[in-house]
Write a protein that holds these residues in place. Structure first.
Motif, short mmCIF file in Angstrom:
data_model
loop_
_atom_site.label_atom_id
_atom_site.label_comp_id
_atom_site.label_asym_id
_atom_site.label_seq_id
_atom_site.Cartn_x
_atom_site.Cartn_y
_atom_site.Cartn_z
N PHE A 76 -1.31 -59.40 -3.85
CA PHE A 76 -1.00 -59.76 -4.79
C PHE A 76 0.47 -59.60 -5.20
O PHE A 76 1.42 -60.50 -5.70
N THR A 79 2.63 -62.01 -2.76
CA THR A 79 2.44 -63.12 -3.54
C THR A 79 3.58 -63.40 -4.56
O THR A 79 4.40 -64.35 -4.85
N ILE A 80 3.41 -62.49 -5.66
CA ILE A 80 4.37 -62.50 -6.74
C ILE A 80 5.70 -62.38 -6.60
O ILE A 80 6.86 -62.96 -7.11
N ASP A 83 7.28 -65.48 -4.89
CA ASP A 83 7.39 -66.56 -5.95
C ASP A 83 8.71 -66.17 -6.72
O ASP A 83 9.47 -66.95 -6.94
N ALA A 84 8.71 -64.96 -7.19
CA ALA A 84 10.07 -64.47 -7.89
C ALA A 84 11.23 -64.45 -7.10
O ALA A 84 12.43 -64.82 -7.47
N LEU A 101 10.75 -62.45 -12.17
CA LEU A 101 9.34 -62.16 -12.35
C LEU A 101 8.73 -62.86 -13.61
O LEU A 101 7.73 -63.63 -13.49
N ALA A 104 8.46 -66.61 -12.59
CA ALA A 104 7.48 -66.78 -11.63
C ALA A 104 6.12 -66.90 -12.27
O ALA A 104 5.27 -67.86 -12.10
N ILE A 105 6.13 -65.89 -13.40
CA ILE A 105 4.80 -65.78 -14.38
C ILE A 105 4.56 -67.07 -14.92
O ILE A 105 3.48 -67.40 -14.98
N PHE A 111 -0.75 -66.86 -12.43
CA PHE A 111 -0.26 -65.44 -13.14
C PHE A 111 -0.38 -65.73 -14.47
O PHE A 111 0.36 -64.73 -15.35
#
Length: 119
Positions: A76, A79-80, A83-84, A101, A104-105, A111
């Motif tokens: 997790f 992955t985040i 992406d961020a 972040l 990305a969320i 997310f």
């Protein structure tokens, strides 16, 4: 080497050096992998188990469940963070910031449960 002996050789008993009593909560961790020389899980399993047991609904946590939770947490976070990092790169930065972040969320449906948690 026989398969049973090989499996036993893959697991070694390790302890968190900061775990003061060194007894009851020892969790076998996978040994270093010969190909990449990386552990299967990078988070300290004793701390993951302690966090799991902090939940009043959890009285026992098997070694397998602690391993799975630790691995899922690592995946997790990876992955985040990836992406961020895309958003950081778009702004020509190498360091992640909170706004990366947040972006990305907002951008990823996976997310959505995190929206508003960084406020």
């Amino acid at each position: 080497m026989e398969p049973e002996l090989e499996r036993k050789a893959e697991v070694e008993e390790t302890r968190d050096p900061e775990h003061d009593d060194g007894t009851a909560d020892e969790i076998p961790q996978p040994a270093l992998l010969s190909a990449g020389h990386q552990r299967a899980v990078k988070l300290p399993l004793t701390r993951v188990k302690a966090l799991m047991k902090a939940d009043p609904d959890v009285s026992l946590a098997s070694q397998e469940s602690v391993f799975i939770i630790a691995k899922a947490t690592e995946l997790f976070v990876e992955t985040i963070a990836k992406d961020a990092f895309v958003y950081a790169q778009q702004n020509k930065r190498k360091t992640l910031q909170r706004k990366d972040l947040d972006l990305a969320i907002e951008a990823m449906d996976e997310f959505a449960f995190l929206e508003g948690t960084l406020d």
